[in-house]
Design a protein around this motif. Structure first.
Motif, PDB file in Angstrom:
ATOM      1  N   ASP A  57       0.820  -1.273  -0.054  1.00 42.73           N
ATOM      2  CA  ASP A  57       0.187  -0.013   0.215  1.00 42.73           C
ATOM      3  C   ASP A  57       0.937   1.370   0.010  1.00 42.73           C
ATOM      4  O   ASP A  57       2.032   1.211  -0.182  1.00 42.73           O
ATOM      5  N   GLU A  58       0.313   2.439   0.300  1.00 42.64           N
ATOM      6  CA  GLU A  58       1.014   3.715   0.275  1.00 42.64           C
ATOM      7  C   GLU A  58       2.139   3.674   1.059  1.00 42.64           C
ATOM      8  O   GLU A  58       3.089   4.611   1.069  1.00 42.64           O
ATOM      9  N   THR A  59       2.110   2.873   2.160  1.00 42.00           N
ATOM     10  CA  THR A  59       2.874   3.316   3.381  1.00 42.00           C
ATOM     11  C   THR A  59       4.121   2.243   3.237  1.00 42.00           C
ATOM     12  O   THR A  59       5.102   2.263   4.072  1.00 42.00           O
ATOM     13  N   GLY A  60       4.043   1.293   2.342  1.00 45.13           N
ATOM     14  CA  GLY A  60       5.083   0.317   2.345  1.00 45.13           C
ATOM     15  C   GLY A  60       4.674  -0.962   1.773  1.00 45.13           C
ATOM     16  O   GLY A  60       3.508  -1.451   1.259  1.00 45.13           O
ATOM     17  N   THR A  61       5.538  -2.117   1.986  1.00 46.05           N
ATOM     18  CA  THR A  61       5.295  -3.484   1.810  1.00 46.05           C
ATOM     19  C   THR A  61       5.297  -4.314   2.903  1.00 46.05           C
ATOM     20  O   THR A  61       6.007  -4.062   3.931  1.00 46.05           O
ATOM     21  N   TYR A  62       4.384  -5.366   3.020  1.00 47.05           N
ATOM     22  CA  TYR A  62       4.341  -6.144   4.230  1.00 47.05           C
ATOM     23  C   TYR A  62       4.491  -7.748   3.765  1.00 47.05           C
ATOM     24  O   TYR A  62       3.489  -8.108   3.061  1.00 47.05           O
ATOM     25  N   ALA A  63       5.458  -8.525   4.438  1.00 47.94           N
ATOM     26  CA  ALA A  63       5.275  -9.797   4.145  1.00 47.94           C
ATOM     27  C   ALA A  63       4.170 -10.521   4.862  1.00 47.94           C
ATOM     28  O   ALA A  63       3.796 -10.365   5.946  1.00 47.94           O
ATOM     29  N   ILE A  64       3.586 -11.355   3.931  1.00 49.41           N
ATOM     30  CA  ILE A  64       2.354 -11.984   4.613  1.00 49.41           C
ATOM     31  C   ILE A  64       2.676 -13.260   5.113  1.00 49.41           C
ATOM     32  O   ILE A  64       2.942 -14.455   4.438  1.00 49.41           O
ATOM     33  N   THR A  65       3.136 -13.390   6.406  1.00 52.78           N
ATOM     34  CA  THR A  65       3.639 -14.569   7.090  1.00 52.78           C
ATOM     35  C   THR A  65       2.314 -15.169   7.457  1.00 52.78           C
ATOM     36  O   THR A  65       1.076 -14.861   7.449  1.00 52.78           O
ATOM     37  N   GLU A  66       2.340 -16.397   8.029  1.00 50.46           N
ATOM     38  CA  GLU A  66       1.096 -17.192   8.731  1.00 50.46           C
ATOM     39  C   GLU A  66       0.325 -16.405   9.615  1.00 50.46           C
ATOM     40  O   GLU A  66      -0.580 -16.348   9.638  1.00 50.46           O
ATOM     41  N   ASP A  67       1.169 -15.838  10.675  1.00 50.93           N
ATOM     42  CA  ASP A  67       0.432 -15.075  11.689  1.00 50.93           C
ATOM     43  C   ASP A  67      -0.088 -13.656  11.035  1.00 50.93           C
ATOM     44  O   ASP A  67      -1.082 -13.389  11.491  1.00 50.93           O
ATOM     45  N   TYR A  68       0.872 -13.091  10.399  1.00 46.21           N
ATOM     46  CA  TYR A  68       0.125 -11.793   9.955  1.00 46.21           C
ATOM     47  C   TYR A  68      -1.030 -12.192   8.847  1.00 46.21           C
ATOM     48  O   TYR A  68      -1.929 -11.468   8.774  1.00 46.21           O
ATOM     49  N   ALA A  69      -0.978 -13.076   8.064  1.00 44.23           N
ATOM     50  CA  ALA A  69      -2.322 -13.627   7.221  1.00 44.23           C
ATOM     51  C   ALA A  69      -3.403 -13.871   8.184  1.00 44.23           C
ATOM     52  O   ALA A  69      -4.548 -13.328   7.540  1.00 44.23           O
ATOM     53  N   ALA A  70      -3.398 -14.237   9.195  1.00 43.86           N
ATOM     54  CA  ALA A  70      -4.535 -14.600  10.118  1.00 43.86           C
ATOM     55  C   ALA A  70      -4.944 -13.293  10.969  1.00 43.86           C
ATOM     56  O   ALA A  70      -6.372 -13.295  11.097  1.00 43.86           O
ATOM     57  N   LYS A  71      -4.369 -12.554  10.838  1.00 43.80           N
ATOM     58  CA  LYS A  71      -4.504 -11.184  11.715  1.00 43.80           C
ATOM     59  C   LYS A  71      -5.259 -10.115  10.539  1.00 43.80           C
ATOM     60  O   LYS A  71      -6.050  -9.554  11.117  1.00 43.80           O
ATOM     61  N   CYS A  72      -4.387 -10.121   9.442  1.00 41.05           N
ATOM     62  CA  CYS A  72      -4.969  -8.966   8.404  1.00 41.05           C
ATOM     63  C   CYS A  72      -5.861  -9.637   7.527  1.00 41.05           C
ATOM     64  O   CYS A  72      -6.126  -8.719   6.319  1.00 41.05           O
ATOM     65  N   HIS A  95      -4.426  -4.134   3.930  1.00 40.68           N
ATOM     66  CA  HIS A  95      -3.673  -3.201   2.941  1.00 40.68           C
ATOM     67  C   HIS A  95      -4.614  -2.996   1.763  1.00 40.68           C
ATOM     68  O   HIS A  95      -4.299  -2.609   0.480  1.00 40.68           O
ATOM     69  N   THR A  96      -5.909  -3.304   2.031  1.00 36.36           N
ATOM     70  CA  THR A  96      -6.798  -3.139   0.854  1.00 36.36           C
ATOM     71  C   THR A  96      -7.192  -1.597   0.598  1.00 36.36           C
ATOM     72  O   THR A  96      -7.656  -0.978   1.566  1.00 36.36           O
ATOM     73  N   VAL A  97      -7.070  -1.187  -0.643  1.00 33.92           N
ATOM     74  CA  VAL A  97      -7.745   0.417  -0.742  1.00 33.92           C
ATOM     75  C   VAL A  97      -8.944   0.632  -1.259  1.00 33.92           C
ATOM     76  O   VAL A  97      -9.483  -0.116  -2.420  1.00 33.92           O
ATOM     77  N   LYS A  98      -9.892   1.202  -0.799  1.00 39.10           N
ATOM     78  CA  LYS A  98     -11.192   1.483  -1.248  1.00 39.10           C
ATOM     79  C   LYS A  98     -10.913   2.865  -2.335  1.00 39.10           C
ATOM     80  O   LYS A  98     -10.932   4.084  -1.692  1.00 39.10           O
ATOM     81  N   GLU A  99     -11.311   2.408  -3.498  1.00 46.17           N
ATOM     82  CA  GLU A  99     -11.310   3.593  -4.585  1.00 46.17           C
ATOM     83  C   GLU A  99     -12.609   3.557  -5.122  1.00 46.17           C
ATOM     84  O   GLU A  99     -13.843   3.805  -4.510  1.00 46.17           O
ATOM     85  N   ALA A 100     -12.656   3.073  -6.449  1.00 46.89           N
ATOM     86  CA  ALA A 100     -13.871   2.820  -7.118  1.00 46.89           C
ATOM     87  C   ALA A 100     -14.318   1.817  -6.794  1.00 46.89           C
ATOM     88  O   ALA A 100     -15.542   1.387  -6.903  1.00 46.89           O
ATOM     89  N   GLY A 101     -13.514   0.727  -6.382  1.00 37.70           N
ATOM     90  CA  GLY A 101     -13.816  -0.878  -5.602  1.00 37.70           C
ATOM     91  C   GLY A 101     -12.733  -1.005  -4.517  1.00 37.70           C
ATOM     92  O   GLY A 101     -12.648   0.009  -3.840  1.00 37.70           O
ATOM     93  N   PHE A 102     -12.757  -2.410  -4.554  1.00 38.92           N
ATOM     94  CA  PHE A 102     -11.741  -2.693  -3.408  1.00 38.92           C
ATOM     95  C   PHE A 102     -10.566  -3.091  -4.389  1.00 38.92           C
ATOM     96  O   PHE A 102     -10.270  -3.898  -5.103  1.00 38.92           O
ATOM     97  N   SER A 103      -9.307  -2.161  -4.083  1.00 39.97           N
ATOM     98  CA  SER A 103      -8.204  -2.324  -4.936  1.00 39.97           C
ATOM     99  C   SER A 103      -6.925  -3.180  -3.983  1.00 39.97           C
ATOM    100  O   SER A 103      -6.663  -2.854  -2.881  1.00 39.97           O
ATOM    101  N   PHE A 104      -6.492  -4.428  -4.761  1.00 40.65           N
ATOM    102  CA  PHE A 104      -5.301  -4.948  -4.056  1.00 40.65           C
ATOM    103  C   PHE A 104      -3.925  -4.845  -4.864  1.00 40.65           C
ATOM    104  O   PHE A 104      -4.238  -4.878  -6.059  1.00 40.65           O
ATOM    105  N   ARG A 105      -3.117  -4.803  -4.164  1.00 39.83           N
ATOM    106  CA  ARG A 105      -1.617  -4.767  -4.805  1.00 39.83           C
ATOM    107  C   ARG A 105      -0.705  -5.804  -3.954  1.00 39.83           C
ATOM    108  O   ARG A 105      -0.719  -5.942  -2.484  1.00 39.83           O
ATOM    109  N   PHE A 106      -0.287  -6.601  -4.840  1.00 36.71           N
ATOM    110  CA  PHE A 106       0.696  -7.689  -4.049  1.00 36.71           C
ATOM    111  C   PHE A 106       1.772  -7.779  -4.850  1.00 36.71           C
ATOM    112  O   PHE A 106       2.034  -7.415  -5.964  1.00 36.71           O
ATOM    113  N   ASN A 107       3.031  -8.240  -4.161  1.00 37.62           N
ATOM    114  CA  ASN A 107       4.552  -8.519  -4.945  1.00 37.62           C
ATOM    115  C   ASN A 107       4.411 -10.179  -4.724  1.00 37.62           C
ATOM    116  O   ASN A 107       4.307 -10.681  -3.679  1.00 37.62           O
ATOM    117  N   LEU A 108       4.483 -10.681  -5.901  1.00 42.34           N
ATOM    118  CA  LEU A 108       4.725 -12.255  -6.037  1.00 42.34           C
ATOM    119  C   LEU A 108       6.235 -12.411  -5.799  1.00 42.34           C
ATOM    120  O   LEU A 108       6.888 -11.916  -6.857  1.00 42.34           O
TER     121      LEU A 108
END
Length: 778
Positions: A57-72, A95-108
């Motif tokens: 999101d606009e604040t940075g990148t966040y690694a999606i770990t097992e604990d972080y996934a369940a919390k977020c 880290h979903t952004v509400k604009e015209a809809g729900f916007s998702f940004r991920f790094n694979l």
């Protein structure tokens, strides 16, 4: 851990049931917007090691770990044996952004040989359904509840909700949360503290959102009508002077793991987890696809309500389910269903609550009973074994045949065949064919059944794919085959008879003999046969006039020669069968000395006659014994050894019967040949007794030309030991002598090139006639 792994399977099944793929980068199978979540599917075959994800999101990148996934609000499932990875994100994820809809940004992030590669994945989704006043999601790793907010919030909540009311002082009027359970109400904590404990409170798209992983210390477990339920009851509040603002947030989810009964996976949930004026409405499906109750029943689903409980039954072969094999001291199978269920209720204020479940249901390990069918048809000469009901994800890797191991697939040079057949019920089968006479098959002769018992032990190695633990399936089959003595093929040639025997695996049960003598290479060499013997066949060439022939119908044009091969029981020597071959041969010059005392001679007198002359008369010593057949200079005589003036001469170890053929020419010159048969004394029986002649062996014949004066033969002289008797000539002609009734069947033999008392041979015909030229007398 095993349950968690199997849970991951069902989540990935949703990849196959929905249409539409976005191939944004290599390895991304699809990105899809669903009613309440966004999904990304990754192909492990192109990404190598398990990929990683980062939320952006606009604040940075966040690694999606097992604990972080369940919390977020994320759920990541990696299942290497399916070759898939799935990321599922709630529309209210951190880290979903509400604009015209729900916007998702991920790094694979993929890693290859220690080097990371980054791919940006972006998508904006618009939910197809309107939001209910209260929505609860029971995901596989967290619970989430959102309620409609009627508070005047200009831009949304911060982490501590200080922006909820600009009139509150930061010191005394922060938003706080307290958790309740049936026994007590816990002390309040501020929202920052709650986030550090793994809880998330947020204001998102005019909805207050609360999310918690399962198993938090402030949640509690209970049973509702016998169904296990996890509940977390949070109340957030803020106070301004004498006014208190409170929001009650309750998440309650059924934790029933399901059970398997009579081909159905059964799952229960309480009907009234939330207040309802009447029965709740149910829609359900697999892999994120919801259909109404009636449509689900048409697909084979079963739904029942009893004791305020909703029970769902999923048929084991439901479309969208997944079946997996498991090998551990046997082959087992289990079925996995990614159940998606929506339960809608209306409370007394006519406010709607929509409760959604994502539940992975796994059956117990069920034995996969392989079937083995012996379809052997002895007439086809092969074992036929069908190994069936093999799960599609179980492969046959090798086969042992009586201990001899073969890899699958068989090589083209192998004499065995293995055929795979795929069936519509997600199984396959293998058909193995092994020739009964193959060396790998154990063969034993059963005297009791008078048949050959064929035995084959088959050990199949099977492996569940993917996996490396083998399962061994053994089957033993037998077959009784009626056995018959071997039979030769025989062919006539110009010089004899050729016999051929194509060996069968059980032909060792019999002996091959010529007469009473067992056929061996030594016997063949002794008798002049040509023998070739290998593991496949026996070839025997028997030249004419060698030992064992029988002759009949001898004429100047030809004669019949018969040779017999006997097949005897190896234990009893009893003759079981025989191969007899009779061939027509041309007559040249021959002399046959039979075991029953007959001499048959065919010769051409031209060898002793002046060129071009034809004899006017031909006879034996007894002038009344004339040819049985004559053609120019060629004559045929057939006579008993004791007749026609034959002379008997004894020598050391043998006896010779001698006669002479006289040819009278026009100028009264007599020329001719001496014919004789010599027998070993040891083979003769009843010698000189009643003119009966019996010999164990054929005699050796000779034809010896001579020249002599012409004279009448009024009398016949017979010489016996110690006496000389003159007898009047016999008047009975014997050109067609017949075998007396008491004589046994004649046997004949080729005349060998041996030296006798008449001197060395100076002429031979076809290797059988022995001829010596006598001095010519006028």
């Amino acid at each position: 851990m095993a349950f968690k792994l199997m849970c991951s399977v069902a989540l990935l099944l949703s990849l196959w049931s929905t249409a539409g793929c976005d191939f944004l980068v290599e390895g991304v199978l699809k990105m899809e917007c669903h009613d309440r979540y966004f999904m990304i599917a990754i192909d492990l075959a192109t990404t190598g090691e398990a990929p990683r994800f980062e939320a952006v999101d606009e604040t940075g990148t966040y690694a999606i770990t097992e604990d972080y996934a369940a919390k977020c609000g994320y759920s990541i499932s990696v299942l290497s044996f399916l070759g898939l990875v799935e990321l599922r994100a709630s529309y209210f994820s951190c880290h979903t952004v509400k604009e015209a809809g729900f916007s998702f940004r991920f790094n694979l992030i993929t890693t290859y040989q220690g080097v990371d590669a980054y791919y940006a994945l972006n998508r904006t989704c618009s939910p197809p359904l309107s939001w209910s006043p209260r929505e609860v999601t029971c995901e596989i790793n967290y619970m989430e509840v959102s309620v409609r907010s009627e508070l005047p919030c200009p831009s949304g909540l911060s982490n501590d909700w200080s922006a909820l009311s600009p009139l509150y002082s930061a010191a005394s009027q922060d938003w706080q949360v307290t958790f309740q359970n049936p026994d007590e109400q816990l002390p309040p904590m501020n929202l920052s503290h709650a986030r550090r404990e793994g809880y998330v409170f947020d204001l998102f798209n005019e909805r207050i959102v609360f999310r918690t992983p399962y198993g938090q210390p402030d949640s509690y477990s209970t049973e509702v009508n016998g169904v296990p339920v996890e509940v977390v009851h949070a109340t957030v509040f803020s106070r301004q002077s004498w006014v208190v603002i409170m929001v009650d947030l309750i998440a309650a989810c059924s934790l029933d793991e399901g059970s398997f009964d009579s081909g159905y996976m059964i799952w229960d949930t309480p009907e009234a987890l939330y207040p309802s004026l009447g029965s709740t409405q149910i829609s359900l499906g697999l892999n994120g696809n919801l259909v109404e109750e009636a449509a689900a029943e048409q697909k084979g689903f079963v739904m029942a309500r009893y004791n305020s409980t909703v029970q769902i039954g999923i048929p084991y072969n439901a479309e969208g389910g997944y079946r997996k094999s498991f090998v551990s001291d046997g082959i087992f199978e289990f079925y996995i269903f990614n159940l998606y269920l929506k339960q809608t209720s209306v409370d007394e204020r006519h406010e709607e609550t929509a409760l959604r479940f994502h539940r992975t249901l796994v059956t117990p390990l069920l034995p996969a009973s392989l079937t083995t069918e012996d379809q052997t048809n002895v007439a086809e000469g092969a074992f036929t074994i069908v190994l069936g009901r093999i799960p599609r994800d179980v492969q046959l890797t090798s086969v042992q045949l009586n201990g001899q191991e073969l890899s699958v697939p068989f090589s083209d040079a192998a004499p065995y065949t293995l055929t795979e057949v795929v069936h519509a019920n997600k199984t396959h089968s293998y058909t193995l064919k092994v020739p009964l006479d193959d060396p790998v098959v154990i063969q034993e002769f059963s005297k009791e059944n008078a048949a050959m018992l064929h035995k084959l032990d088959v050990n199949c190695t099977l492996i569940a794919i993917p996996g490396n633990e083998p399962y061994y399936h053994t089957v033993s089959v037998t077959a009784l085959m009626d056995v018959s003595p071997p039979s030769f093929d025989a062919v006539c040639t110009a010089s004899g008879i050729d016999f051929k025997l194509a060996y069968r695996s059980f032909d060792y049960l019999w002996d091959i003999s010529i007469g009473s003598d067992r056929l061996t290479p030594a016997l063949a060499a002794k008798r002049g046969y040509t023998m070739s013997n290998d593991s496949q066949s026996l070839l025997l060439s028997v030249p004419l006039f060698t030992h064992g022939y029988k002759y009949k119908d001898v004429t100047l044009k030809g004669f019949l020669g018969t040779f017999e091969i006997l097949v005897r029981d190896r234990d009893t020597s009893k003759v079981q069968t025989s191969t007899i071959k009779t061939c027509l041969f041309n007559t040249t010059e021959l002399i046959l000395c039979s075991t029953n005392g007959w001499m048959t001679v065919a010769t051409d007198l031209a060898a002793v006659l002046p060129s071009g002359e034809i004899p006017t008369n031909t006879h034996l010593i007894n002038s009344l014994c004339v040819p049985k057949e004559a053609d120019g200079t060629r004559v045929l005589f057939s006579l008993p050894l004791h007749s026609c003036g034959s002379v008997v001469k004894l020598a050391k170890g043998n006896v010779t019967y001698q006669n002479k053929i006289y040819s009278v020419l026009a100028d009264n010159v007599t020329e001719g040949m001496t014919v004789q048969c010599t027998y070993p004394l040891t083979s003769l029986h009843l010698l000189f007794s009643s003119h009966k002649f019996v010999s164990d062996k054929e005699g050796v014949g000779s034809i010896i030309p001579f020249l002599g004066p012409t004279k009448a033969i009024p009398t016949q002289t017979v010489t016996r030991p110690g006496t000389t008797t003159t007898v009047a000539p016999q008047r009975t002609r014997i050109p067609n002598l017949h075998l007396p009734p008491f004589y046994p069947t004649a046997r004949y033999i080729k005349v060998y090139r041996v030296q006798n008392q008449f001197g060395p041979f100076s002429k031979g015909t076809k290797g059988s006639m022995q001829v010596k030229q006598f001095p010519r007398h006028v």
